[in-house]
Motif scaffolding. Structure first.
Motif, PDB file in Angstrom:
ATOM      1  N   GLY A 189       0.867  -1.169   0.000  1.00  0.00           N
ATOM      2  CA  GLY A 189       0.000   0.000   0.000  1.00  0.00           C
ATOM      3  C   GLY A 189       0.898   1.210   0.000  1.00  0.00           C
ATOM      4  N   ALA A 190       0.401   2.316  -0.524  1.00  0.00           N
ATOM      5  CA  ALA A 190       1.199   3.536  -0.523  1.00  0.00           C
ATOM      6  C   ALA A 190       0.262   4.710  -0.318  1.00  0.00           C
ATOM      7  CB  ALA A 190       1.966   3.674  -1.834  1.00  0.00           C
ATOM      8  N   ALA A 191       0.815   5.822   0.150  1.00  0.00           N
ATOM      9  CA  ALA A 191      -0.033   6.973   0.433  1.00  0.00           C
ATOM     10  C   ALA A 191       0.718   8.247   0.115  1.00  0.00           C
ATOM     11  CB  ALA A 191      -0.451   6.974   1.900  1.00  0.00           C
ATOM     12  N   MET A 192      -0.046   9.297  -0.247  1.00  0.00           N
ATOM     13  CA  MET A 192       0.587  10.581  -0.519  1.00  0.00           C
ATOM     14  C   MET A 192       0.001  11.637   0.405  1.00  0.00           C
ATOM     15  SD  MET A 192      -1.000  10.849  -4.283  1.00  0.00           S
ATOM     16  CE  MET A 192      -1.518  12.525  -4.606  1.00  0.00           C
ATOM     17  N   TYR A 193       0.819  12.638   0.678  1.00  0.00           N
ATOM     18  CA  TYR A 193       0.370  13.710   1.572  1.00  0.00           C
ATOM     19  C   TYR A 193       1.240  14.932   1.351  1.00  0.00           C
ATOM     20  CZ  TYR A 193       4.421  12.729   4.597  1.00  0.00           C
ATOM     21  OH  TYR A 193       5.685  12.562   5.094  1.00  0.00           O
ATOM     22  N   ARG A 194       0.793  16.055   1.857  1.00  0.00           N
ATOM     23  CA  ARG A 194       1.640  17.236   1.906  1.00  0.00           C
ATOM     24  C   ARG A 194       1.349  18.009   3.180  1.00  0.00           C
ATOM     25  NH1 ARG A 194       1.805  20.902  -2.694  1.00  0.00           N
ATOM     26  NH2 ARG A 194       2.024  22.604  -1.217  1.00  0.00           N
ATOM     27  N   TRP A 305       4.237  14.390  -1.328  1.00  0.00           N
ATOM     28  CA  TRP A 305       5.176  13.453  -0.730  1.00  0.00           C
ATOM     29  C   TRP A 305       4.530  12.075  -0.778  1.00  0.00           C
ATOM     30  CZ3 TRP A 305       6.827  16.422   4.347  1.00  0.00           C
ATOM     31  CH2 TRP A 305       7.680  17.476   3.962  1.00  0.00           C
ATOM     32  N   LEU A 306       5.370  11.043  -0.946  1.00  0.00           N
ATOM     33  CA  LEU A 306       4.831   9.703  -1.125  1.00  0.00           C
ATOM     34  C   LEU A 306       5.607   8.702  -0.287  1.00  0.00           C
ATOM     35  CD1 LEU A 306       2.840   8.011  -2.984  1.00  0.00           C
ATOM     36  CD2 LEU A 306       4.808   7.640  -4.467  1.00  0.00           C
ATOM     37  N   PHE A 307       4.886   7.796   0.322  1.00  0.00           N
ATOM     38  CA  PHE A 307       5.578   6.687   0.997  1.00  0.00           C
ATOM     39  C   PHE A 307       4.772   5.425   0.775  1.00  0.00           C
ATOM     40  CE2 PHE A 307       2.746   8.485   4.210  1.00  0.00           C
ATOM     41  CZ  PHE A 307       2.111   7.367   4.713  1.00  0.00           C
ATOM     42  N   GLY A 308       5.445   4.266   0.872  1.00  0.00           N
ATOM     43  CA  GLY A 308       4.745   3.006   0.655  1.00  0.00           C
ATOM     44  C   GLY A 308       5.233   1.963   1.627  1.00  0.00           C
ATOM     45  N   ARG A 309       4.409   0.962   1.848  1.00  0.00           N
ATOM     46  CA  ARG A 309       4.824  -0.151   2.709  1.00  0.00           C
ATOM     47  C   ARG A 309       5.189  -1.323   1.808  1.00  0.00           C
ATOM     48  NH1 ARG A 309       4.451  -1.740   7.846  1.00  0.00           N
ATOM     49  NH2 ARG A 309       3.282   0.093   8.466  1.00  0.00           N
ATOM     50  N   LEU A 310       6.419  -1.819   1.965  1.00  0.00           N
ATOM     51  CA  LEU A 310       6.878  -2.920   1.128  1.00  0.00           C
ATOM     52  C   LEU A 310       6.029  -4.156   1.390  1.00  0.00           C
ATOM     53  CD1 LEU A 310      10.745  -2.611   1.541  1.00  0.00           C
ATOM     54  CD2 LEU A 310       9.399  -2.083  -0.501  1.00  0.00           C
ATOM     55  N   ALA A 311       5.685  -4.855   0.312  1.00  0.00           N
ATOM     56  CA  ALA A 311       4.970  -6.121   0.466  1.00  0.00           C
ATOM     57  C   ALA A 311       5.914  -7.124   1.125  1.00  0.00           C
ATOM     58  CB  ALA A 311       4.530  -6.621  -0.899  1.00  0.00           C
ATOM     59  N   PRO A 312       5.355  -8.124   1.831  1.00  0.00           N
ATOM     60  CA  PRO A 312       6.204  -9.050   2.597  1.00  0.00           C
ATOM     61  C   PRO A 312       7.295  -9.697   1.752  1.00  0.00           C
ATOM     62  CG  PRO A 312       3.903  -9.410   3.124  1.00  0.00           C
ATOM     63  CD  PRO A 312       3.929  -8.390   2.027  1.00  0.00           C
ATOM     64  N   THR A 313       6.998  -9.973   0.502  1.00  0.00           N
ATOM     65  CA  THR A 313       7.984 -10.683  -0.323  1.00  0.00           C
ATOM     66  C   THR A 313       8.845  -9.712  -1.121  1.00  0.00           C
ATOM     67  OG1 THR A 313       6.320 -10.808  -2.042  1.00  0.00           O
ATOM     68  CG2 THR A 313       6.533 -12.721  -0.584  1.00  0.00           C
ATOM     69  N   SER A 314       8.602  -8.443  -0.987  1.00  0.00           N
ATOM     70  CA  SER A 314       9.259  -7.470  -1.852  1.00  0.00           C
ATOM     71  C   SER A 314      10.504  -6.874  -1.192  1.00  0.00           C
ATOM     72  CB  SER A 314       8.273  -6.356  -2.196  1.00  0.00           C
ATOM     73  OG  SER A 314       8.908  -5.390  -2.976  1.00  0.00           O
ATOM     74  N   GLU A 315      11.370  -6.321  -2.019  1.00  0.00           N
ATOM     75  CA  GLU A 315      12.567  -5.646  -1.551  1.00  0.00           C
ATOM     76  C   GLU A 315      12.556  -4.229  -2.074  1.00  0.00           C
ATOM     77  OE1 GLU A 315      14.773  -6.623   0.631  1.00  0.00           O
ATOM     78  OE2 GLU A 315      13.661  -8.496   0.831  1.00  0.00           O
ATOM     79  N   THR A 316      13.336  -3.348  -1.438  1.00  0.00           N
ATOM     80  CA  THR A 316      13.388  -1.960  -1.866  1.00  0.00           C
ATOM     81  C   THR A 316      13.810  -1.837  -3.325  1.00  0.00           C
ATOM     82  OG1 THR A 316      14.135  -1.524   0.358  1.00  0.00           O
ATOM     83  CG2 THR A 316      14.240   0.298  -1.170  1.00  0.00           C
ATOM     84  N   THR A 317      14.801  -2.658  -3.713  1.00  0.00           N
ATOM     85  CA  THR A 317      15.309  -2.538  -5.087  1.00  0.00           C
ATOM     86  C   THR A 317      14.222  -2.850  -6.103  1.00  0.00           C
ATOM     87  OG1 THR A 317      16.178  -4.741  -4.686  1.00  0.00           O
ATOM     88  CG2 THR A 317      17.759  -2.949  -4.666  1.00  0.00           C
TER      89      THR A 317
END
Lengths: 899, 101
Positions: A189-194, A305-317
């Protein structure tokens, strides 16, 4: 009885007797009839002492009077008590511990100064560590409060590589942000805000709040739970609002009382549907007061501004690669083409929104390391003191051993003593921790959202751990020493002074203390220099004497009164000009739209005959619309030509003043004065250059030159929302509120006035260096005092131990001067070696330290010389008293004193 | 059980003093009546050991003097009586048949 009282009236007798009693008490178990024994002993000694008038009834004399059978009694009493413990079976250990504790108390009471010194030293060490752990916990040890598994939350930002190096931007165009938010599979999931500062109306009470406009995913992605009510969800209408716990309690009394209330936030009116838990600030460090849903209509024209939560199987790269692909595919929109040059980057939430590690975080980590050093120094210091004490108590230890005390019991006794000392140190450290914590929170990091009070259970836990570690560590060495005490060897050592190995150990301890404090002082010096360099950086404006007044009205915020707002500022300007000379001897005031460090307006500028004007690394072109007198008020020097005058503003003259770098860049070969710049595009009106002003920093302290233009205020309808500037050397809360009161009484329709000095807008940038400079200086000064106390204590002790040797030297013809030289040399060598090693350690760590400094090299000669000379001189000073003591040794007394 | 000289004298002094048998009085009695100066710690050690051996017993006394400390008052146990009497008997048996000098 008559003879008894003759002796009893002698004050020396009283002192000697008291000491004797304490001396015996230290060995004698506290049995039910030790009191009676002492009384009888007293009578007997008084009687016997009185038969020898003329002799001083000192402790030593009285001790001589004791027959060997006294020792016999003490030994018998102890045996008796031990037999009783055996009989008591299970209760034995507890009684033994109680006994140890009582003995330890007595031991400390006999040496109160040492105890106070040790407790204070430990208090500083433990307190500083606890305070910094509290700070570090918020800044980097644990994630943002109430964010679930914050290590999986990643910020998304753009990096730009250009000639000036790498630059990052937290801002993403709306289209890009939405596409990445909705399409990256690597995110759960990801979300944006300012973030924005808004004027809020709480039923008539108006205050400025820090507001986040967030999308419906914001709270869900963070995993936070509301303290009352609920958070904003995806399907919420745009009339809802979430308040912070602080604002809810301050404005409505409690979290639940805030629910259902209507609050106006600028032009937005919302009902409070939820209250965030205390300390919640989303993924950010700085305090947030309110959250509202973003307005999709207005959102498309803005950056987010944007941030997201990595999925359990996912990596930042993986997530970064996906986001990059999306970024390349999506059209950011007409006004956001700049974003196309950027590459997507991601970083954890401990980093600031631009993906760089926040300077606060780095410096807090450094500070944590530094206070850990302080704790080590305090341990070393305490160890030194305890060693000196063990040596002083060698005789006592031997007597205890002779009386049949078990060696383990003796070690246990020492351990009890050190645990008791650490415990007292821990108690005394709580105010230290609270003070340091409060200082950091309120003065140095005021904007940070703190979850809990300066002293909380975590801090108590850290303190308790530090106490335990200190107690065991500090007890083990002396205890080991006591455990290995050897009757015959010990006796001779007690007479002759410390053996070679222990003397060496002490020298090593003292030198390492000086080394650690030298390293810390050097760091502190570097930070002070960075801070100072920053303060005296020529920003092109006199930020420390210019006050910016922000006049706001709810009506204007509702969009009803753009012209009203202009009028209000002009009214305020005139009111202030009328009272010129009233308070502070000639007040200089001006208006400006687009102020450095606050608001920067940018427009395209066209110069006839130039296809596209060159870009500068500092950005721009930045355009300010200013009133007459602006340059004088803000302190920007006009280097050629003239500034914007009152008549320029009154006549609406199309004139402009440009920055020096702008002049060099746009007209490198010709004279810029009289040239024409089309501000707003190729078809815009021509503004004639009338003057050149010095370059001004637009964003902060560290910044390359930028393109800068100044126009008369009112000459372009594009520049709205002026700021009122007042130049005054006076400052402080009282002056600012007086100024605010004066403006609000003269100008109608103002709901909120904020007067701030211009340089306070730079505070967030200077904050880390201020934090580093203040905390490091404070802590390293403490460390230095501790180390010097250590030097002083050890040298005094060495002098006391070597009294006999010094006596022999003097008897053999050594002069006071040469004796003083010996002691001073010892201190000086320790000092020099310590300083050298300390500096070497800092230089070795320069790679880590250098990025934290502002235009200051790690091997800064000024800082190195000052701290080095200062520390060595202080070390010599600490040696001076012991050296003088040594030089005053009278060979006759010293040789006679020892058997 | 055989008693040492000082132990024997101490038990007898305690018996002699009755309810006033505190350490100080015992020591003073020995000094006055027997002419034996005993060091303060010695008397304490002796009393303690005799109590440990069960020859004497002690109770916490009242304040015998105004403002004085609580003192331990000793008395002779059955075993103590037996011990002094045995010592006396032994001594008397040895005295028998010795002509006075």
């Amino acid at each position: 009885m008559g003879r008894d009282s003759a002796a009893v009236s002698d004050p020396t007798w009283h002192r000697g007797r008291g000491r004797l009693r304490r001396w015996l008490a230290a060995w004698l178990p506290d049995t039910d009839w030790s009191d009676e024994f002492f009384e009888e002993l007293d009578r007997d000694l008084a009687r016997r002492a009185a038969t020898k008038p003329g002799l001083g009834l000192t402790f030593w004399y009285l001790r001589q009077l004791l027959s060997p059978s006294t020792i016999g009694f003490v030994r018998a009493s102890r045996a008796r008590q031990q037999a009783r413990w055996h009989a008591m079976g299970h209760a034995r250990l507890a009684t033994g511990l109680l006994q140890d504790l009582r003995q330890a108390c007595r031991g400390l009471a006999r040496d109160p100064w040492m105890a106070v010194l040790v407790v204070m030293t430990l208090a500083v060490g433990i307190g500083s560590v606890a305070a910094m752990v509290g700070l570090g916990q918020r800044l980097f040890l644990s994630g943002p409060p109430h964010v679930v598994a914050s290590e999986r939350v990643q910020r998304v930002f753009l990096t730009f590589d250009d000639a000036g190096g790498r630059r990052t931007s937290a801002w993403l165009p709306f289209n890009t942000a939405v596409a990445i938010r909705d399409s990256v599979d690597g995110f759960d999931g990801a979300a944006m805000y300012r973030r924005a500062e808004e004027l809020a109306d709480f039923g008539g009470r108006v205050r400025q709040v820090s507001m986040n406009a967030v999308d419906g995913h914001y709270f869900a992605v963070l995993g936070a739970q509301a303290a009352a009510g609920r958070f904003i969800a995806d399907d919420d209408a745009t009339d809802v609002l979430v308040l912070s716990e602080r604002v809810a309690v301050e404005e409505f009394g409690s979290e639940t009382a805030a629910l259902g209330q209507t609050v106006r936030l600028g032009e937005y009116i919302g009902n409070v549907i939820g209250v965030a838990p205390a300390g919640f600030a989303g993924p950010d460090l700085d305090r947030v007061d309110a959250w509202r849903p973003l307005d999709v209509g207005a959102a498309t024209g803005r950056n987010w501004w944007l941030f997201g939560r990595l999925a359990p199987t996912s990596e930042t790269t993986r997530a970064t690669a996906e986001a990059q692909a999306i970024h390349e595919a999506v059209d950011p929109g007409q006004f956001f083409q700049w974003a196309r040059k950027g590459r997507v980057g991601m970083a954890g939430v401990h980093d600031d929104p631009t993906g760089e590690r926040a300077a606060e975080t780095s410096i807090a980590a450094l500070l944590l390391g530094v206070v850990a050093l302080v704790l080590v120094i305090s341990w070393v210091n305490v160890l030194n003191l305890l060693f000196a004490r063990v040596a002083r108590r060698q005789g006592e230890v031997l007597v205890r051993l002779a009386l049949g005390i078990g060696r383990w019991r003796l070690a246990r006794l020492m351990l009890t003593e050190s645990l008791l000392l650490s415990l007292l140190g821990g108690l005394a450290s709580l105010p230290v921790a609270y003070g340091e914590g409060a200082l950091v929170r309120n003065v140095l990091l005021p904007g940070v959202a703190w979850e809990s009070a300066a002293i909380d259970t975590n801090l108590m836990l850290v303190t308790f751990l530090a106490v335990l570690i200190s107690g065991v560590l500090l007890g083990l060495l002396p205890a080991r020493h006591a455990h290995r005490a050897d009757l015959s060897g010990g006796l001779s050592e007690a007479r002759q002074g410390p053996s070679g190995s222990r003397a060496r150990l002490q020298t090593v301890l003292v030198t390492s203390q000086i080394m650690l404090s030298a390293a810390m002082l050097l760091c502190a010096g570097l930070f002070v220099k960075s801070f100072w360099t920053m303060r005296v950086t020529d920003l092109g404006v006199d930020a420390s004497v210019v006050h910016v007044a922000n006049l706001r009205s709810l009506d204007a915020a509702l969009g009803g009164g753009g012209d009203d707002e202009e009028a209000r500022y002009v009214q305020a300007l005139n009111a202030l000009r009328r009272t010129q000379g009233g308070g502070d001897g000639g007040r200089e005031v001006a208006l400006a739209v687009g102020l450095p460090f606050i608001t920067n307006f940018s427009m395209s500028v066209h110069v006839d005959g130039v296809e596209e004007i060159p870009q500068l690394h500092g950005g721009g072109p930045f355009i300010s619309a200013v009133s007459g007198g602006y340059f004088e008020v803000i302190g920007t020097e006009i280097v050629r030509g003239e500034g914007i005058s009152e008549s320029d503003v009154a006549t609406g003259a199309r004139v402009t003043v440009i920055g020096e770098s702008t002049a060099r860049t746009l007209w490198p070969a010709s004279d810029p004065i009289g040239q024409c710049a089309r501000i707003g595009g190729p078809e815009a009106a021509c503004y004639r250059v009338v003057g050149i002003a010095e370059d001004v920093n637009r964003q902060g302290y560290r910044e390359p030159p930028s393109l800068q233009f100044y126009l008369p205020i009112g000459s372009s309808r594009a520049f709205r929302g002026p700021s009122l500037l007042v130049r005054s050397t006076r400052s402080g809360g009282a002056y600012e509120s007086a100024l605010a009161a004066e403006i609000s009484s003269a100008v109608a329709g103002i709901d909120f006035i904020e007067v701030r000095r211009l340089d306070t807008f730079l505070d967030p940038e200077i904050r880390p260096w201020k934090l580093g400079a203040v905390m490091l200086t404070m802590v390293s000064a403490l460390a230095m005092v501790m180390s010097l106390a250590g030097v002083f204590g050890v040298l005094s002790y060495v002098v006391a131990q070597r009294r006999r040797e010094i006596g022999v030297r003097m008897a053999l013809g050594a002069t006071s001067r040469s004796i003083r030289g010996i002691v001073l040399r010892k201190g000086l060598v320790s000092g020099l070696v310590g300083v050298f090693l300390g500096f070497a350690a800092v230089l070795a760590g320069s790679r880590a330290l250098a990025p934290l400094l502002f235009e200051t090299g790690v091997a800064d000669p000024l800082v190195m010389t000052t701290t080095g000379i200062g520390l060595v001189m202080a070390a010599v000073l600490a040696c001076l008293l012991p050296a003088t003591q040594a030089a005053r040794v009278d060979p006759v007394t010293s040789l006679r004193a020892e058997p | 059980m055989s008693l040492g000289d000082l132990q024997n004298l101490t038990i007898l002094a305690v018996a002699q003093l009755g309810p006033e048998a505190v350490a100080r009085q015992v020591r003073e009695l020995l000094a006055q009546r027997v002419g034996r100066e005993v060091a303060v710690p010695t008397i304490f050690v002796t009393l303690t050991r005799l109590e440990d051996q069960g020859l004497l017993k002690s109770v916490e006394g009242d304040h015998p003097e105004r403002g004085g400390r609580r003192r331990r008052i000793f008395s002779v146990t059955e075993k103590g009586w037996a011990a002094v009497q045995a010592t006396r008997a032994a001594s008397e048996r040895l005295w028998e048949g010795i002509a006075p000098q």
